[in-house]
Enzyme design. Structure first.
Site, PDB file in Angstrom:
ATOM      1  N   GLU A   1      -4.583  -3.003  25.757  1.00 15.56           N
ATOM      2  CA  GLU A   1      -4.328  -3.613  27.128  1.00 15.56           C
ATOM      3  C   GLU A   1      -5.604  -4.611  27.367  1.00 15.56           C
ATOM      4  O   GLU A   1      -6.897  -3.992  27.565  1.00 15.56           O
ATOM      5  CB  GLU A   1      -4.443  -2.473  28.030  1.00 15.56           C
ATOM      6  CG  GLU A   1      -3.837  -2.763  29.466  1.00 15.56           C
ATOM      7  CD  GLU A   1      -4.918  -3.071  30.551  1.00 15.56           C
ATOM      8  OE1 GLU A   1      -5.208  -4.225  30.611  1.00 15.56           O
ATOM      9  OE2 GLU A   1      -5.545  -2.242  31.094  1.00 15.56           O
TER      10      GLU A   1
ATOM     11  N   CYS B   1      -8.453  -6.048  35.581  1.00  9.67           N
ATOM     12  CA  CYS B   1      -7.515  -6.819  34.623  1.00  9.67           C
ATOM     13  C   CYS B   1      -6.235  -7.361  35.335  1.00  9.67           C
ATOM     14  O   CYS B   1      -5.748  -8.382  35.061  1.00  9.67           O
ATOM     15  CB  CYS B   1      -7.069  -5.836  33.450  1.00  9.67           C
ATOM     16  SG  CYS B   1      -6.125  -4.562  33.867  1.00  9.67           S
TER      17      CYS B   1
END
EC number: 1.2.1.96
Length: 491
Positions: free
Chosen positions: A259, A293
């Site tokens: 990720e 993020c």
């Protein structure tokens, strides 16, 4: 707090091979409060010998842990949820002090980590095998879903508790053992605190280790080691690429879930409710100082409402309180460290030099950087091209809907995204055109639910977390056949 729930102690010790002890590297890590710069802890760092002991202990302990019934593993997860509740204030306090989180964000993170742990309690009973048809006379063809074995987890500093728990809880629930390497800025909330929680919850010794060591000493070794069959990494695309290369090209091949970075577009179409869009764009950008993020990185607004949106957004951002993250009213707290602050100040200077129009700015106070908003940003500017992990945002003008979609897809990243429109049909069509792992209509791109697939496309990573997707990631298929009658072979 009762005597039974006295705060966890000895946070300078690491849980390695079932024992709390100091690392053997001979060097210490100073853990600092990003806001006050107070030294919270001094942790003796681990070395490769510690790492090897952690992995080998995990491999040995995993066999018995996987053999436990699903109810037994589920109960450990439920015990951990209860401990999350009982130690809520203690956990939130650590998130604020160690990662510079505002109280708002710390409460959200506590809730997210608790939720994925609760979801994980259901996973042991959701693992299913299959019986397949076979053309071979007398053959029974079975598929078993089995744990991968030992999972290595490398966690980041921005949402350390949740982004560690997101891999840890499902992996444990499904019968794996885990070794965590937390970020150096957040070793407590990224690993040690969870180790205490799961130890208290009844997890057997050796099933979980937390190794706090420098990347230069144990970073590559953490991935290269022969024991882990899977590496779960959350962090930058640059580091993620290196982990992928090691996992796929090293001596010991292994699965990965990566990720990585994001450059989330937040698109405002001409028919959007501007009140809702402005409010969402403020939260989606400035929650945790933009150090997420999924945080909004680019605001893309259709031409006919561009000027109105820019002015309303700038006025709203100017009113955001910033400073001490422990105060309940604070929205923007400190960035994680001085290096991060310096990088953001460079990006501010670059945005100005490239011609972006400054709408909101302010001088840094310690590690607290006030919100910065830039208008008239173009796709070739650095602030639009690169992930901005901080309280800066650029606003781009789109000629029309088609141009807005083109701008949204112009990034090398594809993690999360959002679009605002009054037409749900239009919104769904637009969302289907975005090349990303996640798109949210009339909401912020910062969303993560424990039963929904989380992950990105392009340079934002590989794999999916949560729910059924976690079962796919943290287990593997084992095809087993039983020949009930003698088989005729060709020779």
């Amino acid at each position: 707090m009762s005597q039974r729930l006295a705060a966890y102690e000895n946070m300078s010790l690491q849980l390695i091979a079932g024992e709390w002890r100091v690392g053997k590297a001979g060097r210490d890590l100073d853990v600092l409060d990003p806001f006050t710069q107070e030294k919270l802890l001094q942790i003796p760092l681990a070395n490769r010998e510690d790492l090897d002991e952690a992995y080998r202990s995990a491999r040995q302990a995993q066999v018995a842990w996987a053999a436990c019934g699903p109810s037994e593993r589920a109960q450990v997860m439920l015990n951990a949820v209860r401990i999350f509740d009982e130690r809520r204030d203690e956990i939130i306090d650590w998130i604020i002090r160690e990662s510079g989180s505002t109280r708002i964000k710390a409460q959200i993170e506590w809730g997210a980590a608790r939720a994925i742990t609760q979801e994980s309690a259901s996973l042991p009973s959701r693992v299913h095998g299959r019986i397949l048809a076979s053309d071979v006379p007398g053959k029974e063809s079975r598929v078993y879903r089995e744990p991968l074995g030992v999972i290595g987890i490398i966690s980041p500093w921005n949402f350390p508790l949740h982004l560690t728990a997101r891999s840890l809880a499902p992996a444990l629930a499904l019968g794996n053992a885990c070794v965590i390497k937390p970020a150096s800025d957040t070793p407590v909330t990224g690993g040690l605190l969870l180790a205490h929680i799961f130890e208290e919850a009844g997890l057997p010794k050796g099933v979980l280790s937390v190794v706090v060591g420098s990347g230069s000493e144990i970073g590559d070794a953490f991935v290269e080691h022969e024991v882990p069959g899977f590496i779960s990494f959350t962090g930058s695309t640059q580091v993620g690429r290196n982990i992928g290369r090691i996992a796929a090209g090293g001596e010991h091949l292994k699965h990965v879930a990566l990720e990585l970075g994001g450059n989330s577009p937040f698109v405002v179409l001409a028919d959007a409710d501007l009140d809702q869009a402005v409010n969402a764009a403020v939260v989606g950008k400035f929650l945790h100082q933009g150090q997420i993020c999924m945080a909004i990185n680019r605001i893309i607004v259709e031409d006919s409402v561009y000027d109105e949106f820019v002015n309303r957004y700038a006025e709203r951002v100017k009113s955001l309180p910033y400073g001490d993250p422990s105060k309940p009213e604070t929205v923007v707290g400190p960035v994680i460290n001085a290096k991060q602050l310096a990088g953001l100040q460079d990006k501010i200077a670059t945005a100005k030099s490239e011609g972006a129009r400054v709408m909101v700015e302010g001088e840094a106070q310690g590690n607290v950087l006030p919100p910065h908003v830039f208008a008239d940003v173009t796709a070739d500017m650095e602030i639009a091209r690169e992930e901005i992990f901080g309280p800066l945002v650029g606003i781009q003008r789109a000629r029309d809907e088609a141009h807005a979609l083109e701008l949204a897809n112009s990034s090398e990243y594809g993690l999360s995204s959002a679009v605002f429109t009054s037409s749900l049909e239009r919104g769904v069509k637009f969302a289907r055109g975005i090349r990303a792992g996640m798109t949210h209509i009339n909401d912020i791109p910062v969303n993560d639910e424990p039963n929904a697939p989380f992950g990105g496309e392009k340079n934002s990573g590989l794999g999916r977390f949560n729910g059924d997707w976690a079962i796919e990631e943290f287990t593997t298929d084992h095809w087993i056949t039983v020949q009930h009658a003698p088989r005729r072979y060709p020779f």
